[in-house]
Scaffold this motif. Structure first.
Motif, mmCIF file in Angstrom:
data_model
loop_
_atom_site.group_PDB
_atom_site.id
_atom_site.type_symbol
_atom_site.label_atom_id
_atom_site.label_comp_id
_atom_site.label_asym_id
_atom_site.label_seq_id
_atom_site.Cartn_x
_atom_site.Cartn_y
_atom_site.Cartn_z
ATOM 1 N N GLY A 143 0.843 -1.177 0.000
ATOM 2 C CA GLY A 143 0.000 0.000 0.000
ATOM 3 C C GLY A 143 0.884 1.234 0.000
ATOM 4 O O GLY A 143 1.884 1.285 0.709
ATOM 5 N N ASP A 144 0.511 2.210 -0.803
ATOM 6 C CA ASP A 144 1.287 3.448 -0.934
ATOM 7 C C ASP A 144 0.583 4.601 -0.245
ATOM 8 O O ASP A 144 -0.641 4.625 -0.122
ATOM 9 C CB ASP A 144 1.482 3.808 -2.407
ATOM 10 C CG ASP A 144 2.370 2.818 -3.128
ATOM 11 O OD1 ASP A 144 3.335 2.331 -2.521
ATOM 12 O OD2 ASP A 144 2.108 2.536 -4.309
ATOM 13 N N VAL A 145 1.382 5.580 0.136
ATOM 14 C CA VAL A 145 0.874 6.786 0.762
ATOM 15 C C VAL A 145 1.540 7.987 0.092
ATOM 16 O O VAL A 145 2.698 7.902 -0.329
ATOM 17 C CB VAL A 145 1.134 6.766 2.291
ATOM 18 C CG1 VAL A 145 2.598 6.798 2.619
ATOM 19 C CG2 VAL A 145 0.404 7.861 3.011
ATOM 20 N N ILE A 146 0.783 9.058 -0.073
ATOM 21 C CA ILE A 146 1.339 10.304 -0.601
ATOM 22 C C ILE A 146 1.717 11.170 0.590
ATOM 23 O O ILE A 146 0.877 11.475 1.441
ATOM 24 C CB ILE A 146 0.335 11.043 -1.498
ATOM 25 C CG1 ILE A 146 0.020 10.196 -2.725
ATOM 26 C CG2 ILE A 146 0.870 12.418 -1.892
ATOM 27 C CD1 ILE A 146 -1.060 10.770 -3.610
ATOM 28 N N ILE A 147 2.982 11.551 0.648
ATOM 29 C CA ILE A 147 3.507 12.372 1.726
ATOM 30 C C ILE A 147 3.862 13.746 1.164
ATOM 31 O O ILE A 147 4.618 13.841 0.198
ATOM 32 C CB ILE A 147 4.772 11.727 2.350
ATOM 33 C CG1 ILE A 147 4.463 10.335 2.904
ATOM 34 C CG2 ILE A 147 5.399 12.643 3.395
ATOM 35 C CD1 ILE A 147 3.548 10.313 4.093
ATOM 36 N N CYS A 148 3.316 14.784 1.777
ATOM 37 C CA CYS A 148 3.661 16.156 1.423
ATOM 38 C C CYS A 148 4.332 16.776 2.651
ATOM 39 O O CYS A 148 3.840 16.600 3.779
ATOM 40 C CB CYS A 148 2.422 16.950 1.027
ATOM 41 S SG CYS A 148 1.507 16.218 -0.362
ATOM 42 N N LEU A 149 5.436 17.467 2.430
ATOM 43 C CA LEU A 149 6.234 18.003 3.528
ATOM 44 C C LEU A 149 6.074 19.510 3.682
ATOM 45 O O LEU A 149 5.840 20.220 2.701
ATOM 46 C CB LEU A 149 7.711 17.674 3.314
ATOM 47 C CG LEU A 149 8.085 16.197 3.215
ATOM 48 C CD1 LEU A 149 9.575 16.040 2.922
ATOM 49 C CD2 LEU A 149 7.696 15.440 4.469
ATOM 50 N N ASN A 150 6.246 19.966 4.896
ATOM 51 C CA ASN A 150 6.364 21.390 5.190
ATOM 52 C C ASN A 150 7.763 21.842 4.787
ATOM 53 O O ASN A 150 8.655 21.001 4.601
ATOM 54 C CB ASN A 150 6.166 21.639 6.699
ATOM 55 C CG ASN A 150 4.738 21.420 7.127
ATOM 56 O OD1 ASN A 150 3.816 21.968 6.539
ATOM 57 N ND2 ASN A 150 4.554 20.597 8.152
ATOM 58 N N ASN B 36 10.087 22.904 6.521
ATOM 59 C CA ASN B 36 11.098 22.441 7.479
ATOM 60 C C ASN B 36 11.317 20.925 7.439
ATOM 61 O O ASN B 36 12.068 20.385 8.248
ATOM 62 C CB ASN B 36 10.733 22.879 8.907
ATOM 63 C CG ASN B 36 9.481 22.206 9.439
ATOM 64 O OD1 ASN B 36 8.861 21.375 8.767
ATOM 65 N ND2 ASN B 36 9.091 22.580 10.644
ATOM 66 N N GLY B 37 10.649 20.226 6.515
ATOM 67 C CA GLY B 37 10.856 18.791 6.348
ATOM 68 C C GLY B 37 9.920 17.907 7.140
ATOM 69 O O GLY B 37 9.962 16.686 7.011
ATOM 70 N N THR B 38 9.057 18.494 7.967
ATOM 71 C CA THR B 38 8.086 17.682 8.696
ATOM 72 C C THR B 38 6.915 17.347 7.776
ATOM 73 O O THR B 38 6.666 18.029 6.778
ATOM 74 C CB THR B 38 7.572 18.417 9.953
ATOM 75 O OG1 THR B 38 6.953 19.637 9.543
ATOM 76 C CG2 THR B 38 8.706 18.692 10.935
ATOM 77 N N ILE B 39 6.186 16.307 8.138
ATOM 78 C CA ILE B 39 5.062 15.881 7.302
ATOM 79 C C ILE B 39 3.892 16.834 7.460
ATOM 80 O O ILE B 39 3.400 17.065 8.561
ATOM 81 C CB ILE B 39 4.649 14.438 7.647
ATOM 82 C CG1 ILE B 39 5.795 13.471 7.315
ATOM 83 C CG2 ILE B 39 3.371 14.053 6.900
ATOM 84 C CD1 ILE B 39 5.542 12.038 7.720
ATOM 85 N N LYS B 40 3.470 17.380 6.335
ATOM 86 C CA LYS B 40 2.322 18.297 6.292
ATOM 87 C C LYS B 40 1.032 17.489 6.144
ATOM 88 O O LYS B 40 0.069 17.699 6.865
ATOM 89 C CB LYS B 40 2.498 19.256 5.125
ATOM 90 C CG LYS B 40 1.367 20.215 4.888
ATOM 91 C CD LYS B 40 1.728 21.118 3.710
ATOM 92 C CE LYS B 40 0.582 21.959 3.252
ATOM 93 N NZ LYS B 40 0.963 22.773 2.097
#
Length: 170
Positions: free
Chosen positions: A25-32, A34-38
């Motif tokens: 299963g895949d997940v879409i990760i978008c970052l802030n 500063n590199g933290t997960i948004k």
């Protein structure tokens, strides 16, 4: 009607099946900045919404993961009682059959087809499922815990449902 549901589930699962003895299963990760997960969203949910304008109704935000899964299983139950019960058992066993790991990247299972993701975001492997048998003992699922922890209950329920439905194919 049961045959129709089986065929529908198989067809919906084909793009996500790699042809090997396992899937993921895949997940879409978008970052802030500063590199933290948004944001973190199950790829299946994003694809259904972005490509087809569909949003899966899993109840309100106050429901538990288990309650959200049961909403879907009740829908399946109306068409195929056997499958609903099969998936219910597998869903209940998911947590005990999973190894959650932090600080890792899971190797990508190339099973997303020709999709797309939002600009500036990443497609990451959230879960890897392997066939479990006598010759390959151990946990069935490996889960990236860093991503799991930031998912909403809708995303967690969707992930578990994704894995148990595809479990039939491996």
């Amino acid at each position: 009607m049961k045959t129709l549901l089986t065929a529908l589930l198989a067809l919906l699962s084909l793009p996500a099946f790699s042809g090997e003895r396992g899937n993921g299963g895949d997940v879409i990760i978008c970052l802030n900045p500063n590199g933290t997960i948004k944001t973190a969203e199950l790829y299946d949910h994003y694809e259904g919404r972005a490509r087809d304008g569909r949003t899966l109704n899993l109840g309100g935000p106050d429901l538990s993961v288990e309650e959200k899964i049961e909403i879907v299983l009740k829908r399946i139950e109306r068409l195929d009682l056997y499958r609903a019960d099969l998936y219910r058992g597998w869903a209940k066993a998911f947590m005990s059959e999973a190894t959650f790991l932090r600080g890792i990247d899971l190797i990508d299972i190339p099973d997303t087809g020709d999709g797309y993701i939002p600009a500036g975001c990443m497609l990451k492997q959230l879960v890897v499922q392997k066939e479990s048998d006598i010759l390959r003992p151990g946990k069935r699922y490996t889960v990236n815990e860093d991503y799991w922890d930031v998912l909403s209950n809708d995303e967690k329920a969707g992930t578990i449902l994704h894995e148990v439905i595809l479990r039939e194919m491996i």
